[in-house]
Design a protein around this motif. Structure first.
Motif, mmCIF file in Angstrom:
data_model
loop_
_atom_site.group_PDB
_atom_site.id
_atom_site.type_symbol
_atom_site.label_atom_id
_atom_site.label_comp_id
_atom_site.label_asym_id
_atom_site.label_seq_id
_atom_site.Cartn_x
_atom_site.Cartn_y
_atom_site.Cartn_z
ATOM 1 N N VAL A 1 0.837 -1.206 0.000
ATOM 2 C CA VAL A 1 0.000 0.000 0.000
ATOM 3 C C VAL A 1 0.872 1.255 0.000
ATOM 4 O O VAL A 1 0.598 2.227 -0.721
ATOM 5 C CB VAL A 1 -0.946 -0.026 1.213
ATOM 6 C CG1 VAL A 1 -1.528 1.362 1.473
ATOM 7 C CG2 VAL A 1 -2.064 -1.026 0.990
ATOM 8 N N MET A 2 1.931 1.254 0.799
ATOM 9 C CA MET A 2 2.813 2.429 0.859
ATOM 10 C C MET A 2 3.540 2.650 -0.463
ATOM 11 O O MET A 2 3.711 3.789 -0.915
ATOM 12 C CB MET A 2 3.803 2.266 2.006
ATOM 13 C CG MET A 2 3.173 2.464 3.374
ATOM 14 S SD MET A 2 4.363 2.536 4.722
ATOM 15 C CE MET A 2 4.782 0.812 4.898
ATOM 16 N N ILE A 3 3.988 1.556 -1.103
ATOM 17 C CA ILE A 3 4.678 1.685 -2.392
ATOM 18 C C ILE A 3 3.742 2.288 -3.444
ATOM 19 O O ILE A 3 4.107 3.220 -4.174
ATOM 20 C CB ILE A 3 5.204 0.314 -2.854
ATOM 21 C CG1 ILE A 3 6.356 -0.145 -1.963
ATOM 22 C CG2 ILE A 3 5.659 0.369 -4.311
ATOM 23 C CD1 ILE A 3 6.814 -1.571 -2.238
ATOM 24 N N LEU A 4 2.524 1.765 -3.530
ATOM 25 C CA LEU A 4 1.575 2.232 -4.544
ATOM 26 C C LEU A 4 1.108 3.659 -4.262
ATOM 27 O O LEU A 4 0.926 4.460 -5.187
ATOM 28 C CB LEU A 4 0.377 1.281 -4.606
ATOM 29 C CG LEU A 4 0.691 -0.166 -4.987
ATOM 30 C CD1 LEU A 4 -0.582 -0.999 -5.021
ATOM 31 C CD2 LEU A 4 1.407 -0.237 -6.332
ATOM 32 N N THR A 5 0.924 3.997 -2.986
ATOM 33 C CA THR A 5 0.502 5.357 -2.637
ATOM 34 C C THR A 5 1.619 6.360 -2.919
ATOM 35 O O THR A 5 1.364 7.466 -3.418
ATOM 36 C CB THR A 5 0.095 5.427 -1.154
ATOM 37 O OG1 THR A 5 -0.898 4.437 -0.886
ATOM 38 C CG2 THR A 5 -0.462 6.794 -0.808
ATOM 39 N N ALA A 6 2.842 5.980 -2.611
ATOM 40 C CA ALA A 6 3.983 6.867 -2.905
ATOM 41 C C ALA A 6 4.095 7.120 -4.403
ATOM 42 O O ALA A 6 4.442 8.232 -4.835
ATOM 43 C CB ALA A 6 5.269 6.248 -2.369
ATOM 44 N N ALA A 7 3.797 6.107 -5.212
ATOM 45 C CA ALA A 7 3.830 6.286 -6.664
ATOM 46 C C ALA A 7 2.776 7.291 -7.115
ATOM 47 O O ALA A 7 3.028 8.111 -8.010
ATOM 48 C CB ALA A 7 3.610 4.945 -7.356
ATOM 49 N N MET B 1 1.672 9.793 -5.346
ATOM 50 C CA MET B 1 2.194 11.119 -4.971
ATOM 51 C C MET B 1 3.241 11.588 -5.975
ATOM 52 O O MET B 1 3.281 12.764 -6.339
ATOM 53 C CB MET B 1 2.785 11.057 -3.563
ATOM 54 C CG MET B 1 1.760 10.873 -2.464
ATOM 55 S SD MET B 1 0.672 12.312 -2.282
ATOM 56 C CE MET B 1 1.791 13.471 -1.496
ATOM 57 N N GLN B 2 4.097 10.675 -6.421
ATOM 58 C CA GLN B 2 5.125 11.039 -7.396
ATOM 59 C C GLN B 2 4.493 11.446 -8.730
ATOM 60 O O GLN B 2 4.926 12.413 -9.364
ATOM 61 C CB GLN B 2 6.075 9.860 -7.597
ATOM 62 C CG GLN B 2 7.325 10.204 -8.391
ATOM 63 C CD GLN B 2 8.293 9.031 -8.467
ATOM 64 O OE1 GLN B 2 8.036 7.966 -7.915
ATOM 65 N NE2 GLN B 2 9.389 9.234 -9.164
ATOM 66 N N ILE B 3 3.466 10.698 -9.143
ATOM 67 C CA ILE B 3 2.763 11.050 -10.381
ATOM 68 C C ILE B 3 2.126 12.427 -10.254
ATOM 69 O O ILE B 3 2.213 13.259 -11.175
ATOM 70 C CB ILE B 3 1.693 9.979 -10.693
ATOM 71 C CG1 ILE B 3 2.362 8.672 -11.107
ATOM 72 C CG2 ILE B 3 0.740 10.461 -11.781
ATOM 73 C CD1 ILE B 3 1.417 7.494 -11.204
ATOM 74 N N LEU B 4 1.514 12.695 -9.123
ATOM 75 C CA LEU B 4 0.879 13.997 -8.901
ATOM 76 C C LEU B 4 1.907 15.119 -8.907
ATOM 77 O O LEU B 4 1.665 16.198 -9.450
ATOM 78 C CB LEU B 4 0.125 13.972 -7.570
ATOM 79 C CG LEU B 4 -0.637 15.249 -7.192
ATOM 80 C CD1 LEU B 4 -1.712 15.557 -8.220
ATOM 81 C CD2 LEU B 4 -1.253 15.108 -5.811
ATOM 82 N N THR B 5 3.076 14.856 -8.324
ATOM 83 C CA THR B 5 4.144 15.867 -8.313
ATOM 84 C C THR B 5 4.556 16.243 -9.732
ATOM 85 O O THR B 5 4.730 17.431 -10.058
ATOM 86 C CB THR B 5 5.364 15.336 -7.541
ATOM 87 O OG1 THR B 5 4.979 15.022 -6.206
ATOM 88 C CG2 THR B 5 6.479 16.362 -7.514
ATOM 89 N N LEU B 6 4.721 15.256 -10.587
ATOM 90 C CA LEU B 6 5.107 15.522 -11.978
ATOM 91 C C LEU B 6 3.995 16.232 -12.741
ATOM 92 O O LEU B 6 4.263 17.071 -13.608
ATOM 93 C CB LEU B 6 5.481 14.220 -12.672
ATOM 94 C CG LEU B 6 6.758 13.536 -12.181
ATOM 95 C CD1 LEU B 6 7.020 12.253 -12.954
ATOM 96 C CD2 LEU B 6 7.957 14.471 -12.314
ATOM 97 N N ARG B 7 2.764 15.912 -12.425
ATOM 98 C CA ARG B 7 1.653 16.614 -13.077
ATOM 99 C C ARG B 7 1.671 18.095 -12.733
ATOM 100 O O ARG B 7 1.460 18.954 -13.598
ATOM 101 C CB ARG B 7 0.331 15.990 -12.642
ATOM 102 C CG ARG B 7 -0.019 14.670 -13.314
ATOM 103 C CD ARG B 7 -1.299 14.107 -12.738
ATOM 104 N NE ARG B 7 -2.397 15.062 -12.848
ATOM 105 C CZ ARG B 7 -3.514 15.022 -12.110
ATOM 106 N NH1 ARG B 7 -3.658 14.077 -11.192
ATOM 107 N NH2 ARG B 7 -4.447 15.925 -12.273
ATOM 108 N N ILE B 8 1.920 18.398 -11.456
ATOM 109 C CA ILE B 8 1.955 19.810 -11.043
ATOM 110 C C ILE B 8 3.158 20.518 -11.671
ATOM 111 O O ILE B 8 3.057 21.659 -12.132
ATOM 112 C CB ILE B 8 2.005 19.901 -9.501
ATOM 113 C CG1 ILE B 8 0.705 19.358 -8.906
ATOM 114 C CG2 ILE B 8 2.228 21.344 -9.058
ATOM 115 C CD1 ILE B 8 0.705 19.273 -7.391
#
Length: 205
Positions: free
Chosen positions: A140-146, A148-155
């Motif tokens: 769950v932590m690995i997938l959730t962190a991913a 967040m990373q995707i959202l960071t790149l979108r911003i």
């Protein structure tokens, strides 16, 4: 020392498995919801991942890491069972030793075969429960962190959009959209990112 070490290992492993089972069984719906909400987070940004190869690589990479971690630990444990369990029979067959705790009161003479099977079965059951609950949270932590990373790149990729305008028969030129239209689109995407971020934080809490 060897006997005390094996007793301590088996006791600690079975105690951890039992404690996690006590927490897991009454709260199964919460654990199921934990997994289902990960799927919702993924679907929330899936359209962006399908449109951008970089974001898709992040998501697929997190899936591969979670899968490798889960299968790796599973195969590691199942590779240890054939080594640990038959070892007393192979090393000291005449002493009728048990794989973990010995029966000091009767020197393993009563119900030896049954005791052997019970110890092996309980050790397998306890280790799988203990590892399974740990792997659930790790995945769950690995997938959730991913996410967040995707959202960071979108911003980080938010920027004014260009429009290609054809002028007569000449070459195409790049022109800005009107300032208001451009700002509206960026603002709309930013609001969408903020909404996704709030949903991810809510899930983490």
């Amino acid at each position: 020392m060897d006997e005390m070490t094996m007793v301590f290992i088996s006791t600690f492993t079975n105690a951890c498995g039992t404690a996690k089972m006590v927490f897991f069984m009454p709260n199964r719906r919460h654990y199921y919801a934990l997994a289902r909400h990960v799927e919702k987070l993924v679907s929330m940004q899936s359209e962006f991942c399908s449109a951008d190869p970089v974001l898709a690589d992040i998501w697929k990479g997190s899936q591969r890491r979670a899968c490798r971690l889960t299968l790796g630990l599973l195969f590691l444990m199942f590779s240890q069972y054939p080594v640990w369990y038959p070892m007393p029979i192979i090393a000291q067959p005449e002493d009728r030793r048990l794989p973990f705790a010995q029966h000091g009161w009767d020197n393993n003479t009563n119900y030896y075969e049954l005791s052997y099977v019970v110890q092996c079965a309980l050790a397998t059951f306890a280790t799988q429960i203990s590892n399974g609950v740990d792997l659930l949270f790790a995945t769950v932590m690995i997938l959730t962190a991913a996410q967040m990373q995707i959202l960071t790149l979108r911003i980080a990729s938010l920027k004014p959009e260009y429009t290609e305008v054809k002028v007569g028969k000449g070459p195409s030129v790049m022109a800005y959209q009107t300032e208001n239209t451009c700002d509206d689109k960026m603002y709309e995407k930013l609001c969408q990112c903020i909404g996704n971020h709030q949903k991810i934080l809510k899930y983490v809490r």
